[in-house]
Design a protein around this motif. Structure first.
Motif, mmCIF file in Angstrom:
data_model
loop_
_atom_site.group_PDB
_atom_site.id
_atom_site.type_symbol
_atom_site.label_atom_id
_atom_site.label_comp_id
_atom_site.label_asym_id
_atom_site.label_seq_id
_atom_site.Cartn_x
_atom_site.Cartn_y
_atom_site.Cartn_z
ATOM 1 N N LEU A 138 0.835 -1.204 0.000
ATOM 2 C CA LEU A 138 0.000 0.000 0.000
ATOM 3 C C LEU A 138 0.867 1.251 0.000
ATOM 4 N N HIS A 140 -1.950 -6.430 1.040
ATOM 5 C CA HIS A 140 -1.006 -6.871 2.063
ATOM 6 C C HIS A 140 0.174 -5.912 2.082
ATOM 7 N N ASP A 141 0.489 -5.386 3.247
ATOM 8 C CA ASP A 141 1.660 -4.516 3.392
ATOM 9 C C ASP A 141 2.244 -4.699 4.780
ATOM 10 N N ARG A 186 -7.764 -3.105 6.730
ATOM 11 C CA ARG A 186 -6.574 -3.712 7.312
ATOM 12 C C ARG A 186 -5.843 -4.594 6.304
ATOM 13 N N SER A 187 -4.535 -4.683 6.522
ATOM 14 C CA SER A 187 -3.686 -5.533 5.696
ATOM 15 C C SER A 187 -4.052 -7.001 5.901
#
Length: 446
Positions: free
Chosen positions: A340, A371-372, A391-392
């Motif tokens: 992100l 995903h980060d 949220r990731s």
């Protein structure tokens, strides 16, 4: 009668003795490292920000920026060298006030100087003789002289006699471990000889190398030039990516070979679009300013068109790959976006192209997650507030198998790319898989 000590002489003495109080307005990626560096060099430093959570974290010795360690921040706070506040009346305590506030674009892509103007008014309401005001926010040539100076002069004090004005462009590079605030050469300029001397006295005590220039406008132009240079060259390599891709040539391999030439070439790399606070924004400040002088900026504007079109290109590549390889429509697909943040190994999401990618994918019916490892939760942004709080998604083998496609937008080192080798489809905008020697049977470069 004895001679009266002037505001200039008093401030020059306080700077040389490091008894001057430094104030930094805006405690983000630019302001907090600068405030920490000033405190480290002996200046009692006050940081100002409208966000009370930043004040609370600094007072507790907790850093929210990778470039500043909590250990050092806590030590400076405990020693009374650095404090943070939301109370702008404390500006009167400061001998030097450095402005590090955002300079975004309006919805019509015109310069938005509202943060500079509002900050200038806050300072003007408390301005006293013997203060040095320095703007660091990136902006078009003429801003300090034409916008900030009149706001401060409305206080009734005289610039160059009662108070002094300077400009020094920020050159922060989040995630760069080779250079920091003190080791990056600092371009400095003052509004007149005395202001120039004072600006050099302050920054000379904080950073290792000064680069004095002749005027405020030149200093402002330096930063714009640096970022236009990068934007244009990134646009060029993005266009080469499209050209070579049509020819079946891997642009990444071309760049790797080309950069072995020891002169006459500097590598730039393609990507899914521009991110960060500078490169996607600053060129438009110059194109806007140039209209006043009736000078066309075709080269810069073309670069902007190419770079802003990259997210659409990436989504088109992804949709085509899903159709050709998996016989699946994008509108019926689940897509996991890797990264992100706008660049690798940082948590900075300002102007990140990932937001645009997610928006485009969802507009075409895809189900999207990200995903980060550096961004556990998406913050609120001006352009993409709808993603705030998302949220990731944890990256596991089970997670990967549950998505139709993986889209690599940011190539963080902390991502387990080995897990992606078993994905049905990986669309890689950063050459992350090949760079790690991972199998490419399921990889499409975009």
């Amino acid at each position: 009668m004895p001679e009266t000590t002037t505001s200039f002489e008093t401030l020059r003495t306080r700077l040389s003795e490091r008894t001057a109080v430094a104030g930094v307005i805006g405690l983000g990626y630019v302001g907090l490292p600068l405030a920490t560096a000033a405190a480290r060099q002996g200046f009692r430093t006050i940081g100002f920000d409208i966000d009370p959570t930043k004040e609370a974290q600094i007072r507790a010795g907790r850093s929210y920026i990778d470039a500043v360690s909590s250990e050092e921040l806590g030590r400076l706070v405990a020693a009374g060298r650095f404090t943070a506040t939301t109370v702008y009346d404390r500006l009167a305590e400061c001998d030097v006030i450095v402005i590090c506030v955002p300079t975004p674009l309006s919805r019509h892509r015109d310069p938005d100087l509202s943060f500079i103007e509002a900050t200038g008014r806050e300072i003007a309401a408390r301005l006293r003789p013997g203060q040095l005001i320095v703007l660091e926010s990136t902006t078009y040539p003429g801003t300090t002289r034409e916008v900030l100076k009149p706001i401060l002069a409305a206080s009734g004090l005289t610039p160059g006699r009662d108070f002094f004005l300077g400009f020094s462009p920020e050159r922060e590079d989040p995630g760069n471990t080779a250079f920091d605030t003190t080791s990056i050469p600092k371009v400095v300029a003052g509004d007149g000889p005395q202001a120039s001397e004072l600006v050099q006295a302050f920054y000379g005590a904080v950073v290792r190398t000064l680069v004095p220039v002749s005027s405020l406008d030149v200093a402002e132009a330096v930063k714009i030039t640096e970022n236009v240079f990068r934007a244009v060259n990134i646009a060029l390599v993005n266009e080469l990516k499209l050209i070579y891709g049509a020819m079946g040539i891997d642009v990444w391999e071309v760049i790797e070979a080309a950069k072995t030439k020891p002169f006459g070439y500097m590598p730039f790399y393609p990507g899914p679009g521009l991110g960060g606070h500078c490169i996607p924004i600053d060129p438009f400040y110059l194109t806007w300013r140039s209209r006043e002088f009736e000078v066309p900026t075709r080269f810069i504007e073309l670069a902007g068109e190419i770079n802003t079109s990259m997210p659409n290109h990436v989504v088109d590549v992804l949709a085509r790959a899903l159709d050709e390889r998996l016989k699946r429509a994008l509108s019926a697909s689940r897509v996991l976006v890797i990264g992100l943040a706008y660049k690798k190994n940082v948590a900075d999401v300002r102007e990140s192209p990932t937001f645009k990618l997610m928006s485009l994918l969802e507009a075409r019916g895809a189900e999207v997650a990200f995903h980060d490892p550096h961004v556990p939760e998406a913050p609120s942004t001006r352009e993409h507030a709808e993603y705030a709080g998302r949220r990731s998604t944890a990256l596991t083998a089970e997670t990967v198998s549950g998505f139709d496609a993986i889209l690599i937008s940011t190539d963080h080192d902390a991502v387990d790319y080995g897990l992606l080798a078993d994905a049905s489809l990986v669309v890689d905008t950063r050459n992350a898989m090949a760079a790690r020697g991972l199998p490419g049977h399921n990889v499409v470069k975009a």
